[in-house]
Write a protein that holds these residues in place. Sequence first.
Motif, mmCIF file in Angstrom:
data_model
loop_
_atom_site.group_PDB
_atom_site.id
_atom_site.type_symbol
_atom_site.label_atom_id
_atom_site.label_comp_id
_atom_site.label_asym_id
_atom_site.label_seq_id
_atom_site.Cartn_x
_atom_site.Cartn_y
_atom_site.Cartn_z
ATOM 1 N N PHE A 72 20.097 -19.575 9.757
ATOM 2 C CA PHE A 72 19.152 -20.218 8.855
ATOM 3 C C PHE A 72 18.066 -19.260 8.390
ATOM 4 O O PHE A 72 17.621 -18.409 9.154
ATOM 5 C CB PHE A 72 18.480 -21.401 9.566
ATOM 6 C CG PHE A 72 19.452 -22.335 10.205
ATOM 7 C CD1 PHE A 72 20.175 -23.244 9.451
ATOM 8 C CD2 PHE A 72 19.674 -22.297 11.576
ATOM 9 C CE1 PHE A 72 21.092 -24.091 10.043
ATOM 10 C CE2 PHE A 72 20.588 -23.145 12.180
ATOM 11 C CZ PHE A 72 21.297 -24.046 11.412
ATOM 12 N N VAL B 268 14.193 -19.546 6.941
ATOM 13 C CA VAL B 268 13.076 -20.482 6.819
ATOM 14 C C VAL B 268 11.961 -19.748 6.083
ATOM 15 O O VAL B 268 11.579 -18.641 6.474
ATOM 16 C CB VAL B 268 12.590 -20.962 8.205
ATOM 17 C CG1 VAL B 268 11.395 -21.902 8.065
ATOM 18 C CG2 VAL B 268 13.732 -21.645 8.964
ATOM 19 N N VAL C 49 14.125 -24.500 4.052
ATOM 20 C CA VAL C 49 15.110 -24.207 5.100
ATOM 21 C C VAL C 49 16.489 -24.118 4.455
ATOM 22 O O VAL C 49 16.984 -25.089 3.888
ATOM 23 C CB VAL C 49 15.100 -25.288 6.206
ATOM 24 C CG1 VAL C 49 16.066 -24.922 7.322
ATOM 25 C CG2 VAL C 49 13.686 -25.494 6.754
ATOM 26 N N TYR D 222 22.487 -27.934 11.655
ATOM 27 C CA TYR D 222 21.311 -27.945 10.780
ATOM 28 C C TYR D 222 20.309 -29.036 11.164
ATOM 29 O O TYR D 222 19.116 -28.781 11.288
ATOM 30 C CB TYR D 222 21.754 -28.119 9.333
ATOM 31 C CG TYR D 222 20.682 -27.861 8.294
ATOM 32 C CD1 TYR D 222 20.651 -26.666 7.602
ATOM 33 C CD2 TYR D 222 19.727 -28.818 7.978
ATOM 34 C CE1 TYR D 222 19.690 -26.427 6.629
ATOM 35 C CE2 TYR D 222 18.760 -28.584 7.021
ATOM 36 C CZ TYR D 222 18.745 -27.389 6.341
ATOM 37 O OH TYR D 222 17.794 -27.154 5.387
ATOM 38 N N LEU E 41 16.579 -28.414 12.326
ATOM 39 C CA LEU E 41 15.465 -28.945 11.544
ATOM 40 C C LEU E 41 14.552 -29.789 12.437
ATOM 41 O O LEU E 41 13.318 -29.681 12.358
ATOM 42 C CB LEU E 41 15.992 -29.767 10.367
ATOM 43 C CG LEU E 41 14.974 -30.237 9.340
ATOM 44 C CD1 LEU E 41 14.267 -29.070 8.670
ATOM 45 C CD2 LEU E 41 15.662 -31.121 8.296
#
Length: 183
Positions: free
Chosen positions: A21, A23, A62, A94, A98
Motif C-alpha cells: 500500500f 499512503v 490509500v 486492504y 485501512l
Amino acid sequence: MKLHYFEAVNSASGGFNWGKFAVGLFGPDEWEWRSATTDENGETSPYPVLRTQGWSRRHLWVMDLATGEGALFLPGGSARADLNKHQIWVCVLYEAFLAWLYEQARERGGRLTDEDLAELPKLVEVAVPSAWAGYRRGGKLLSELVAAFAAGEMTLEDIATELNAHGISPEDLRVAQIRAEGE
C-alpha cells in the motif's frame, strides 16, 4: 503529496496474502493549488481547490499497489463502510489495513501526520482469511439482489448469504442508508 509505503500480511493466522500500500497526505503545493477556471466576471477563485472539494488535512489517500486503485479516506469511522462507499478494487488485506490506519489515527487524536506515518511499522500483521483474488465492494450488488428478490429469484436468506459472502454486514447497510438519507 508525500507517500509512505506499507505492507500487510496474514501469515500469523495461517494465511498467504501479501498487501502492498501507498499512503499519502496532500502537501503544501496541493493545498495552495487554485483553479485556472474563471467565473462569469472572468475572475479565478481565491480558494484552494482541495478545500472547495471538502478535503481536509486529516484525509489520507490509500492506494492498493497490486490493483492500482485507491481513494481518499477520513480516518475515524468504519473502514468497511468507507470501503463500500468508494467501491474500489482491492486485495483481501486492504480493509484490515485501512482499519489499522484508522486505529493509528484515533490513538493520535484523529489525525496522522507525515511524521506519524514515517514512524509507523512498515509491516503490519492482520487477521484476515486468505483469498486468491481481490474484490470490489459495493457497486451494483445490492440493487441486483433487490431486483432478484422482487422477481422471486431469491429469498431474504439468499440475499443475506450473498451479502455476507461479500463482507457486507447489516451494520454496513444501516450506515449506507443513513448516508443516503443525508444526501
